[in-house]
Design an enzyme around this catalytic site. Structure first.
Site, mmCIF file in Angstrom:
data_model
loop_
_atom_site.group_PDB
_atom_site.id
_atom_site.type_symbol
_atom_site.label_atom_id
_atom_site.label_comp_id
_atom_site.label_asym_id
_atom_site.label_seq_id
_atom_site.Cartn_x
_atom_site.Cartn_y
_atom_site.Cartn_z
ATOM 1 N N ASP A 1 -47.057 51.961 110.220
ATOM 2 C CA ASP A 1 -47.427 52.235 108.836
ATOM 3 C C ASP A 1 -48.850 52.786 108.818
ATOM 4 O OD1 ASP A 1 -48.247 52.084 106.160
ATOM 5 O OD2 ASP A 1 -47.303 50.133 105.818
ATOM 6 N N ILE A 2 -49.037 53.999 108.337
ATOM 7 C CA ILE A 2 -50.352 54.635 108.298
ATOM 8 C C ILE A 2 -51.349 53.829 107.470
ATOM 9 C CG2 ILE A 2 -49.861 56.155 106.323
ATOM 10 C CD1 ILE A 2 -51.550 57.772 109.145
ATOM 11 N N VAL B 1 -45.817 59.217 102.202
ATOM 12 C CA VAL B 1 -47.132 58.800 102.693
ATOM 13 C C VAL B 1 -48.137 58.782 101.546
ATOM 14 C CG1 VAL B 1 -49.068 59.495 104.165
ATOM 15 C CG2 VAL B 1 -46.745 59.577 105.067
ATOM 16 N N ASP B 2 -48.112 59.816 100.725
ATOM 17 C CA ASP B 2 -49.050 59.940 99.608
ATOM 18 C C ASP B 2 -48.961 58.729 98.678
ATOM 19 O OD1 ASP B 2 -50.975 61.168 97.990
ATOM 20 O OD2 ASP B 2 -49.551 62.503 97.020
ATOM 21 N N THR C 1 -42.987 66.543 107.248
ATOM 22 C CA THR C 1 -41.645 66.247 107.769
ATOM 23 C C THR C 1 -40.781 65.433 106.813
ATOM 24 O OG1 THR C 1 -42.380 64.260 108.933
ATOM 25 C CG2 THR C 1 -42.418 66.346 110.174
ATOM 26 N N GLY C 2 -41.341 64.999 105.710
ATOM 27 C CA GLY C 2 -40.564 64.227 104.738
ATOM 28 C C GLY C 2 -39.946 65.143 103.697
#
Length: 172
Positions: free
Chosen positions: A10-11, A33-34, A123-124
């Site tokens: 997890d970033i 991610v955002d 990539t999402g």
């Protein structure tokens, strides 16, 4: 040449100077991610993004560019936001994807950061093929940027991690 660490995880949990956000051009949060970075980082990130939109980035952040804000409640010190390109089968946008990685590294270096963690940009929801994204990311992140001593790719799922790992092995 930078040594690139690959991790599945997890970033938002990375203890680094900078985490890179695969943002949308509005800088005001979104999905993937955002959304995770904005949720976990708290309102300070959104407030900083709103200030950017009120100033130099009134029309949003252009694809391939990068800009830094506070990391809010994240364990990182800063978030560098970059807008990845949407995949196109009819137009080569690989230079823009490479710019995301390169400009994020440069923005981190300008902050005085030494360590940086990236997601697999585009990539999402932007549908960039993972195999192609891995090659672009690994090639670009291998470029030396003064001051950056630790580069980590944080890959959310095993499938993406495996593709990046296979491509990293090919680089050796």
């Amino acid at each position: 040449m930078n040594l690139i660490e690959l991790v599945q995880g997890d970033i938002t949990e990375q203890h680094v100077d900078v985490v890179v956000n695969a943002a949308n051009s509005s800088l005001l949060g979104g999905g993937g991610v955002d959304g995770a970075i904005h949720r976990k980082g708290g309102p300070a990130i959104l407030e900083a993004c709103r200030k950017l939109r009120a100033g130099h980035y009134g029309r949003g952040l252009k694809t391939g560019q990068a800009v830094a804000t506070t990391a809010g409640k994240l364990p990182a010190r800063w978030v560098v936001h970059t807008v990845g390109p949407v995949w196109s089968a009819t137009e080569d946008r690989s230079g823009l994807l490479a710019d995301c990685y390169r400009n994020s590294m440069l923005a981190a270096a300008e902050l005085g950061a030494c360590s940086i963690a990236f997601p697999a940009i585009s990539t999402g929801i932007y549908r960039w093929p993972v195999e192609s994204a891995a090659k672009i990311a690994l090639t670009t992140l291998a470029e030396e940027v003064p001051g950056i001593t630790s580069v980590r790719l944080v890959l959310f799922d095993k499938k993406t991690y495996d593709v990046f790992s296979e491509n990293a092995q090919d680089k050796k």
